[in-house]
Design an enzyme around this catalytic site. Structure first.
Site, PDB file in Angstrom:
ATOM      1  N   GLY A 247       0.782  -1.232   0.000  1.00  0.00           N
ATOM      2  CA  GLY A 247       0.000   0.000   0.000  1.00  0.00           C
ATOM      3  C   GLY A 247       0.813   1.280   0.000  1.00  0.00           C
ATOM      4  O   GLY A 247       1.706   1.455   0.803  1.00  0.00           O
ATOM      5  N   SER A 248       0.494   2.196  -0.908  1.00  0.00           N
ATOM      6  CA  SER A 248       1.178   3.472  -0.958  1.00  0.00           C
ATOM      7  C   SER A 248       0.548   4.317  -2.059  1.00  0.00           C
ATOM      8  O   SER A 248      -0.649   4.206  -2.309  1.00  0.00           O
ATOM      9  CB  SER A 248       2.666   3.298  -1.189  1.00  0.00           C
ATOM     10  OG  SER A 248       3.330   4.517  -0.938  1.00  0.00           O
ATOM     11  N   ARG A 249       1.381   5.143  -2.725  1.00  0.00           N
ATOM     12  CA  ARG A 249       0.826   5.953  -3.805  1.00  0.00           C
ATOM     13  C   ARG A 249       1.894   6.274  -4.841  1.00  0.00           C
ATOM     14  O   ARG A 249       3.100   6.144  -4.598  1.00  0.00           O
ATOM     15  CB  ARG A 249       0.198   7.225  -3.276  1.00  0.00           C
ATOM     16  CG  ARG A 249       1.187   8.236  -2.759  1.00  0.00           C
ATOM     17  CD  ARG A 249       0.466   9.407  -2.118  1.00  0.00           C
ATOM     18  NE  ARG A 249       0.748  10.664  -2.794  1.00  0.00           N
ATOM     19  CZ  ARG A 249       0.559  11.856  -2.251  1.00  0.00           C
ATOM     20  NH1 ARG A 249       0.074  11.947  -1.025  1.00  0.00           N
ATOM     21  NH2 ARG A 249       0.838  12.945  -2.899  1.00  0.00           N
TER      22      ARG A 249
END
Length: 221
Positions: free
Chosen positions: A187-189
């Site tokens: 999970g991140s961006r």
């Protein structure tokens, strides 16, 4: 659908962990059937969760030099004009894609072209939606100049759970739109910085797919 190479070690460690926990439970709690069955169910769910995180779907990419493809699966959380401080040092349109733990985490080149700049930055692990994560978190910055001579900057950003960023590009590389350029675990961006005047094709809150959804389109005039 295949399993991404970045998942081999994590999946193997998960299987080992499940084996050890279940062996321990069967040795010490063999008579507590409800506890064993609960553990079996939780073990199965853990294995499925880790396995789905590293899934690597096969996608048909339609390259187009006028298009900017989404670099990751997820949700559009930022569309704004901002000053990009690291490379361009001028106004750009920022579009950010947030990847939750249930998204495919393969990162794909938004454009084809030559890698003009690449840099890895160690840093913090703020939650991915924190505005300071773009500048304070562990991250990579890549700039690709497409065949039309238009530079596009994209940035992998680690989050509170994402503790490992992987990249497959270096300065001078020739890259193809839609091919993998990296992977972020758990999970991140990804931020994309585009020239002013670029037509944005997505809206805040849109659910997008890496290599499939058209993020933006350049003016060919």
């Amino acid at each position: 659908m295949t399993i991404h190479k970045e998942g081999y070690t994590s999946i193997a460690l998960t299987v080992l962990f499940i084996f050890i926990i279940n062996a321990f439970a069967n040795y010490y709690f063999a008579d507590v059937k409800w506890l064993l069955w609960l553990l079996y169910i939780l073990s199965f769910l853990l294995f499925i969760i880790v396995l789905q995180f590293f899934r690597h779907p096969i996608r048909k990419i339609n390259p187009d030099d006028l298009h900017v493809l989404c670099p990751a699966d997820g949700k559009v959380v930022v569309i704004e004009e901002t000053v990009e401080q690291e490379y361009f040092k001028d106004k750009r349109i920022q579009v950010s894609i947030f990847m939750s733990p249930v998204n495919v985490h393969v990162n794909r080149n938004p454009v084809s072209g030559i890698v003009k700049f690449f840099k890895y930055h160690p840093g913090k692990y703020l939650v991915a939606w924190d505005p300071k994560s773009s500048t304070d978190n562990e991250r990579t910055t890549t700039v690709v100049e497409n065949p039309l001579g238009i530079p596009v900057l994209f940035r992998q950003i680690a989050g509170a759970l994402a503790r490992r960023i992987v990249w497959y590009v270096n300065e001078g590389d020739q890259v193809k739109q839609g091919d993998q350029f990296g992977f972020i675990k758990f999970g991140s961006r990804v931020d994309v910085f585009l020239p002013p005047g670029t037509e944005i094709k997505v809206n805040l809150g849109d659910i997008v797919k890496g290599g499939i959804t058209v993020l933006a389109e350049f003016n060919n005039k």
